[in-house]
Design a protein around this motif. Sequence first.
Motif, PDB file in Angstrom:
ATOM      1  N   UNK A  42       0.866  -1.180   0.000  1.00 57.44           N
ATOM      2  CA  UNK A  42       0.000   0.000   0.000  1.00 57.44           C
ATOM      3  C   UNK A  42       0.902   1.228   0.000  1.00 57.44           C
ATOM      4  N   UNK A  43       0.507   2.266  -0.712  1.00 57.29           N
ATOM      5  CA  UNK A  43       1.369   3.457  -0.771  1.00 57.29           C
ATOM      6  C   UNK A  43       0.525   4.712  -0.884  1.00 57.29           C
ATOM      7  N   UNK A  44       1.205   5.850  -0.781  1.00 62.62           N
ATOM      8  CA  UNK A  44       0.583   7.152  -0.934  1.00 62.62           C
ATOM      9  C   UNK A  44       0.415   7.450  -2.422  1.00 62.62           C
ATOM     10  N   UNK A  45      -0.651   8.163  -2.769  1.00 60.21           N
ATOM     11  CA  UNK A  45      -0.886   8.519  -4.167  1.00 60.21           C
ATOM     12  C   UNK A  45       0.180   9.430  -4.749  1.00 60.21           C
ATOM     13  N   UNK A  46       0.938  10.114  -3.884  1.00 57.71           N
ATOM     14  CA  UNK A  46       1.993  11.013  -4.369  1.00 57.71           C
ATOM     15  C   UNK A  46       3.282  10.291  -4.746  1.00 57.71           C
ATOM     16  N   UNK A  47       3.330   9.003  -4.464  1.00 60.38           N
ATOM     17  CA  UNK A  47       4.551   8.221  -4.753  1.00 60.38           C
ATOM     18  C   UNK A  47       4.866   8.293  -6.257  1.00 60.38           C
ATOM     19  N   UNK A  48       6.148   8.493  -6.572  1.00 58.87           N
ATOM     20  CA  UNK A  48       6.579   8.611  -7.976  1.00 58.87           C
ATOM     21  C   UNK A  48       6.928   7.227  -8.523  1.00 58.87           C
ATOM     22  N   UNK A  49       6.417   6.957  -9.719  1.00 61.02           N
ATOM     23  CA  UNK A  49       6.618   5.643 -10.336  1.00 61.02           C
ATOM     24  C   UNK A  49       8.011   5.516 -10.956  1.00 61.02           C
ATOM     25  N   UNK A  50       8.503   4.271 -10.999  1.00 60.44           N
ATOM     26  CA  UNK A  50       9.773   3.961 -11.665  1.00 60.44           C
ATOM     27  C   UNK A  50       9.515   2.929 -12.754  1.00 60.44           C
ATOM     28  N   UNK A  51      10.473   2.815 -13.668  1.00 57.24           N
ATOM     29  CA  UNK A  51      10.401   1.822 -14.747  1.00 57.24           C
ATOM     30  C   UNK A  51      10.129   0.429 -14.166  1.00 57.24           C
ATOM     31  N   UNK A  52       9.253  -0.322 -14.844  1.00 60.38           N
ATOM     32  CA  UNK A  52       8.925  -1.718 -14.461  1.00 60.38           C
ATOM     33  C   UNK A  52       8.162  -1.864 -13.146  1.00 60.38           C
TER      34      UNK A  52
END
Lengths: 134, 81
Positions: free
Chosen positions: B59-69
């Motif tokens: 589970x994470x915060x919606x502000x978390x930045x995505x990374x490749x894969x």
Amino acid sequence: MIRIQEEPLDLEELIQATRNTEAGAIVTFQGTVRKYSGSMEVTSLIYESYKEMALNVIQTIVDEAKDKFGVLEVNVLHRIGTVNIKEDSVAISVSSAHRKEAFKACEYIIDSIKEKVPIWKKDVKPGGEAKWRD
Amino acid sequence: MKITVKYFGSVKDDAGREMEIIDVPEGSSVSSIIGMIKGERSGLALRKNPLMFALNQNFCDGNKILSENDELALFPVVSGG
């Protein structure tokens, strides 16, 4: 032992895995499928999981329970797929030196599973129609 | 960059698929990509029940930045037990 499986749950195996030479108590909880979902009659439930995440979340809950209540062994089985009424959908077994800790840990674990573990269920009506419960 | 999106429960029905690999701009947040996906999948945009999400099985915060894969999962409120 933490397992998510399509096969019926083997309680004897679960309890045997929970035995510990320092344990004076084993508390085992079974969640079973009942005939009514609210006021609606059902013949079975169909469970689906995000299995990799569900196993990790259950492991975290088990670790928390061991830390909080000092229990000895904890084992959890959860079914996925079709589970008919009267069958077990989830089983938790906890051993501890004294019974109070095992009762408390067992309740903590089932409450946490219902709140946090990515598993979902569909109600199957007598006519065969199935509807997600969310 | 590419990420995998998995759908579960009624959200899978709303999305009309179990999973997909999508291209997202570098620096995208989880929330922005969920917004983008909703823009492309009307079943999800019309969904009334809550939508939950997890990134790489946490589970994470919606502000978390995505990374490749990365693996983003979208699903309903859980109902195990």
